[in-house]
Structures are given as structure tokens and as C-alpha cells.
Design a protein around this motif. Structure first.
Motif, PDB file in Angstrom:
ATOM      1  N   ARG A 266       0.607  -1.328   0.074  1.00 43.28           N
ATOM      2  CA  ARG A 266      -0.042   0.079   0.039  1.00 43.28           C
ATOM      3  C   ARG A 266       0.839   1.260  -0.048  1.00 43.28           C
ATOM      4  O   ARG A 266       0.370   2.336  -0.719  1.00 43.28           O
ATOM      5  CB  ARG A 266      -1.048  -0.106   1.238  1.00 43.28           C
ATOM      6  N   ARG A 267       2.050   1.135   0.854  1.00 47.06           N
ATOM      7  CA  ARG A 267       2.919   2.434   0.716  1.00 47.06           C
ATOM      8  C   ARG A 267       4.138   1.847   0.273  1.00 47.06           C
ATOM      9  O   ARG A 267       5.108   0.884   0.703  1.00 47.06           O
ATOM     10  CB  ARG A 267       3.163   2.801   2.236  1.00 47.06           C
TER      11      ARG A 267
ATOM     12  N   PRO B  45      -3.075  -0.531  -5.480  1.00 47.82           N
ATOM     13  CA  PRO B  45      -4.604  -0.297  -5.343  1.00 47.82           C
ATOM     14  C   PRO B  45      -4.787   1.378  -5.258  1.00 47.82           C
ATOM     15  O   PRO B  45      -3.834   2.181  -5.117  1.00 47.82           O
ATOM     16  CB  PRO B  45      -5.091  -0.843  -3.895  1.00 47.82           C
ATOM     17  N   ASP B  46      -6.089   1.859  -5.563  1.00 49.58           N
ATOM     18  CA  ASP B  46      -6.256   3.137  -5.763  1.00 49.58           C
ATOM     19  C   ASP B  46      -5.889   3.785  -4.683  1.00 49.58           C
ATOM     20  O   ASP B  46      -5.413   5.013  -4.604  1.00 49.58           O
ATOM     21  CB  ASP B  46      -7.600   3.425  -5.944  1.00 49.58           C
ATOM     22  N   GLU B  47      -5.902   3.314  -3.394  1.00 53.24           N
ATOM     23  CA  GLU B  47      -5.399   4.003  -2.082  1.00 53.24           C
ATOM     24  C   GLU B  47      -4.127   3.895  -1.920  1.00 53.24           C
ATOM     25  O   GLU B  47      -3.656   4.514  -0.831  1.00 53.24           O
ATOM     26  CB  GLU B  47      -6.379   3.667  -1.126  1.00 53.24           C
ATOM     27  N   GLY B  48      -3.314   3.182  -2.724  1.00 55.44           N
ATOM     28  CA  GLY B  48      -1.838   3.058  -2.535  1.00 55.44           C
ATOM     29  C   GLY B  48      -1.230   4.389  -2.760  1.00 55.44           C
ATOM     30  O   GLY B  48      -1.660   5.285  -3.580  1.00 55.44           O
ATOM     31  N   ARG B  49       0.001   4.419  -2.188  1.00 55.18           N
ATOM     32  CA  ARG B  49       0.973   5.611  -2.482  1.00 55.18           C
ATOM     33  C   ARG B  49       2.141   5.034  -2.813  1.00 55.18           C
ATOM     34  O   ARG B  49       2.795   4.426  -2.057  1.00 55.18           O
ATOM     35  CB  ARG B  49       0.917   6.691  -1.294  1.00 55.18           C
TER      36      ARG B  49
ATOM     37  N   HIS C 148      -2.358  10.750  -8.730  1.00 59.67           N
ATOM     38  CA  HIS C 148      -2.806  10.824  -7.209  1.00 59.67           C
ATOM     39  C   HIS C 148      -2.322   9.885  -6.409  1.00 59.67           C
ATOM     40  O   HIS C 148      -2.175  10.205  -5.352  1.00 59.67           O
ATOM     41  CB  HIS C 148      -4.428  10.761  -7.298  1.00 59.67           C
ATOM     42  N   LYS C 149      -1.506   8.795  -7.115  1.00 63.87           N
ATOM     43  CA  LYS C 149      -0.952   7.869  -6.174  1.00 63.87           C
ATOM     44  C   LYS C 149       0.464   8.141  -5.878  1.00 63.87           C
ATOM     45  O   LYS C 149       1.100   7.571  -5.092  1.00 63.87           O
ATOM     46  CB  LYS C 149      -0.810   6.683  -6.654  1.00 63.87           C
TER      47      LYS C 149
END
Length: 219
Positions: free
Chosen positions: A62-63, A83-87, A112-113
Motif C-alpha cells: 500500500r505504501r 490499489p487506488d488508495e496506494g501511494r 494521485h498515487k
């Protein structure tokens, strides 16, 4: 069967790509655009990008961290796998190179990621540690100035969770790691490779992909 890694001539390398590479259209466009760059050799190979994306998915990442962004191919490959919330926190000092990267990230729909930090990477990593983010990242990719590899590695190891993976590029350094009369960059990579070989904090594999990719899994 073979008891050592096979050598790849051009024909076999292109066969490898033909039967395995699944490159996103924007990745392919970015790779083609970077071919004319004066420092085009700094871009990773497409099969390496795909390999790293697979690692990210296998880790359930995720990070992630990236030290050395250049025109953004590796960050894009990783961001597409998240995933879409990943950065991805990307560290670089060149606005010129990373402006190219941003345009392709946005075109691929993953801008945005990616949190790009334009500052010396050690400053960014030290700030993350000071903010209490130790053990909160899943994956890190180091591909920047070779004399600072050890410092980047130590910070990334602190920031990674147990079971997270650090991938380090250019650890075979076009074969110069075994040549005498080494320059500062080569000496740094030689010392780094020897250090990781003895580092009990990690599980280790040096993979002969691209210019040599070390994988270090934090125990």
C-alpha cells in the motif's frame, strides 16, 4: 536445465519480451520517449519494471518509496500495480526530469498515487522517520547516486515493515564491480554488496535482471 543463469543475446532477449512483457500503453510511450534522452541508460528495463510490479502485488503493498525518479518509468510501473488508495513517495532533485514523469503519470491516471518530494532524498527519508513512520512502508526502490546507497538503504530499512522488501538497482554496475582500479561509484557498490551479504537483518537475493537488482526482505 542449467546450473547457472543463461546469457541473453539480442534474439533471446527479444523473445523474452515477446512472450512475457505486458506493458501498459503509457509505460511503453514513456520508455520510447526516454530513448532519446541524453541519460536514457538511467531508465530501467521494461521486464524489470514488470518484475517490480509483480513484487508489489505479491506483497499486497500500500505504501512504497522510490529513491531516484528520473522520467518516472519505475514509479509508474509500481503505481499501476498499487490499489487506488496506494501511494508512492518519490524522491528526486530534478524538476526537469520529473516534470516529464508527472505528465505520463497523469496520462496513466495514477498521478494521485505518487507523492513527489523534490529535495535531497536523505532529507525526505529523515523527515519521514522523524514523523514516526518507521515500519509503515511495504516496498522501496533505490536507484540514485551510488555513493549514498548505504545511507538510503539504512533509512529505507528503518521505514519498512517486517516482511517488506527493498529493491536496489545497478548492483552489477555493467560488470565494473569485478574490475580493478574502481572509481568512487564502483567502490561504493562493491562495499554495499559486501555489506548486504553479511547483513543478518535481511533475507537476500541478487537477481541478474537489468543491471543487477538486489532484493532485501526485512526480517
Amino acid at each position: 536445465m542449467s546450473n547457472r543463469t543463461i546469457n541473453l543475446n539480442d534474439a533471446l532477449y527479444h523473445y523474452l519480451l515477446d512472450v512475457s512483457l505486458r506493458e501498459h500503453a503509457v509505460l511503453a510511450e514513456l520508455r520510447a520517449a526516454t530513448l532519446s534522452h541524453p541519460h536514457a541508460s538511467m531508465q530501467i528495463a521494461p521486464e524489470q519494471g514488470q518484475f517490480m510490479a509483480l513484487l508489489v502485488k505479491m506483497l499486497g503493498a500500500r505504501r512504497t518509496l522510490e529513491i531516484g525518479v528520473f522520467t518516472g518509468y519505475s514509479a509508474l510501473a509500481v503505481a499501476l500495480a498499487l490499489p487506488d488508495e496506494g501511494r508512492v513517495i518519490g524522491c528526486d532533485i530534478s524538476r526537469e526530469y520529473t516534470d516529464v514523469a508527472r505528465s505520463y503519470w497523469d496520462r496513466a491516471g495514477v498521478g494521485h498515487k505518487i507523492d513527489l518530494r523534490l529535495a535531497p532524498a536523505l532529507e525526505t527519508l529523515d523527515a519521514l522517520i522523524a514523523q514516526g513512520q518507521e515500519g509503515s512502508f511495504d516496498f522501496a526502490f533505490i536507484d540514485a547516486d551510488k555513493t549514498a546507497y548505504d545511507a538510503y538503504y539504512e533509512r529505507c530499512l528503518t521505514l519498512l515493515r517486517s516482511g517488506g522488501v527493498i529493491a536496489v538497482d545497478n548492483v552489477l554496475w555493467s560488470g565494473r564491480v569485478i574490475m580493478p582500479g574502481a572509481d568512487a561509484d564502483t567502490l561504493a557498490i562493491q562495499a554495499f554488496n559486501r555489506k548486504l551479504h553479511q547483513d543478518a537483518r535481511i533475507d537476500l537475493s541478487l537477481v541478474p535482471i537489468g543491471d543487477g537488482l538486489t532484493l532485501a526482505r526485512k526480517r
